[in-house]
Design an enzyme around this catalytic site. Sequence first.
Site, PDB file in Angstrom:
ATOM      1  CG  PHE A 141      57.724  59.145  49.460  1.00 39.01           C
ATOM      2  CD1 PHE A 141      56.483  59.432  50.012  1.00 39.01           C
ATOM      3  CD2 PHE A 141      58.295  60.071  48.592  1.00 39.01           C
ATOM      4  CE1 PHE A 141      55.821  60.623  49.710  1.00 39.01           C
ATOM      5  CE2 PHE A 141      57.636  61.262  48.288  1.00 39.01           C
ATOM      6  CZ  PHE A 141      56.400  61.537  48.847  1.00 39.01           C
ATOM      7  CG  ASP A 226      62.071  57.265  42.829  1.00 41.48           C
ATOM      8  OD1 ASP A 226      62.842  58.232  42.706  1.00 41.48           O
ATOM      9  OD2 ASP A 226      60.912  57.371  43.287  1.00 41.48           O
ATOM     10  CE  LYS A 255      62.337  65.174  46.880  1.00 39.43           C
ATOM     11  NZ  LYS A 255      61.799  63.825  46.963  1.00 39.43           N
TER      12      LYS A 255
END
Length: 401
Positions: A141, A226, A255
């Site tokens: 993802f 990531d 985030k």
Amino acid sequence: MSTTENAIACAEAHSAHNYHPLPVVVATADGAWMTDVEGRRYLDMLAGYSALNFGHGNRRLIDAARAQLERVTLTSRAFHHDRFADFCTGLAELCGMETVLPMNTGAEAVETAVKTARKWGYRVKGVPDGMAKIIVAADNFHGRTTTIVSFSTDPEARADFGPYTPGFEIVPYGDLTAMREAMTENTVAVLIEPIQGEAGVLVPPPGYLPGIRELTRERNVLFIADEIQSGLGRTGRTFACEHEGVVPDMYLLGKALGGGVVPVSAVVSSAAVLGVYRPGEHGSTFGGNPLACAVALEVIDMLRTGEYQQRAAELGDHLHHELGLLVGGGPVRAVRGRGLWAGVDIDPDRGTGREISEKLMERRVLVKDTHGSTIRIAPPLVIAKEDLDWGLEQLREVLRG
Ligand SMILES: *Cc1c(COP(=O)(O)O)cnc(C)c1O
């Protein structure tokens, strides 16, 4: 109709249904707790998919944001502003790297990484124009843009969004041999989550990340980690890669970098790699804005002492110990994760992840399910141990019932 039902009905009438939220309407939040429109308190065990590592309404972050709100919030990159240098220097230092390229959302950081790797491939590695390939893992993802969903293996995320962007090679996660075989002269990068979050908090087998490091170094390929969800303290270290003693060529952050206050993302790498850009070749109106820099700078400062990482490590050990006791014989099939981050596979006979999440909500604990019968636990790192224990007790009760 209750206040909650009314608020949900109104929201559903005028919003696209691209999410399926739990039926709770949050009005305020503080630390690890959220309060809904009817005054009920809930323990937040999701923390905005790790965007809220430092908790809701964190004093230091709110103060930093408020102070900056009164000064200047946006200049665009057409001009310099006085928080930019400190942000870039601080983040580069935290990452042990040289150069920062700020963006806003995680998906933009991933897009930036893809563009950077391709450009680096053509300009530095000497890959023939238009031939660059990036290797990614199945069940990844990395976000929701058309290019990113092009290399998703999740039909929900991908179907009906073609035509798809070419230039990606998908290999099974955790399989080093497959990655080696997929690599060619034209491979410019490996893009990987050091722990796959959305896939259910999948920790790769030991040696996988060091293996990628060795392979990419040998073949002159960029190793892009990531760490948008796994980074910035969540796993008990600043970066999940550290657990395997690995330093990639590029970190993707997002985030928690914005402290749950503003969206802030960044690509952090060497001067040689990010040095491929010339003015006008990439950018973002909001990327690196003064408000974002002020908040992120505070986040960086908070991570410098290691106290949040240590807290995540200690509370994480406790969490995994407690969850481990539920495995085998009981309703829990498996538990994975690191630090304050766990994927819990529930026996499908006990209900779907969604049903478990709803039952937990009734007991005032908020979590989010992911594929099938997996729930993910990722409370803010500031959660009190008693609150974590209370949350775990609610989970045990739900699983008992
Ligand atoms: C959330 C996430 C993204 C995308 O971030 P957005 O801010 O939602 O665009 C990318 N990669 C990983 C690993 C993520 O968890």
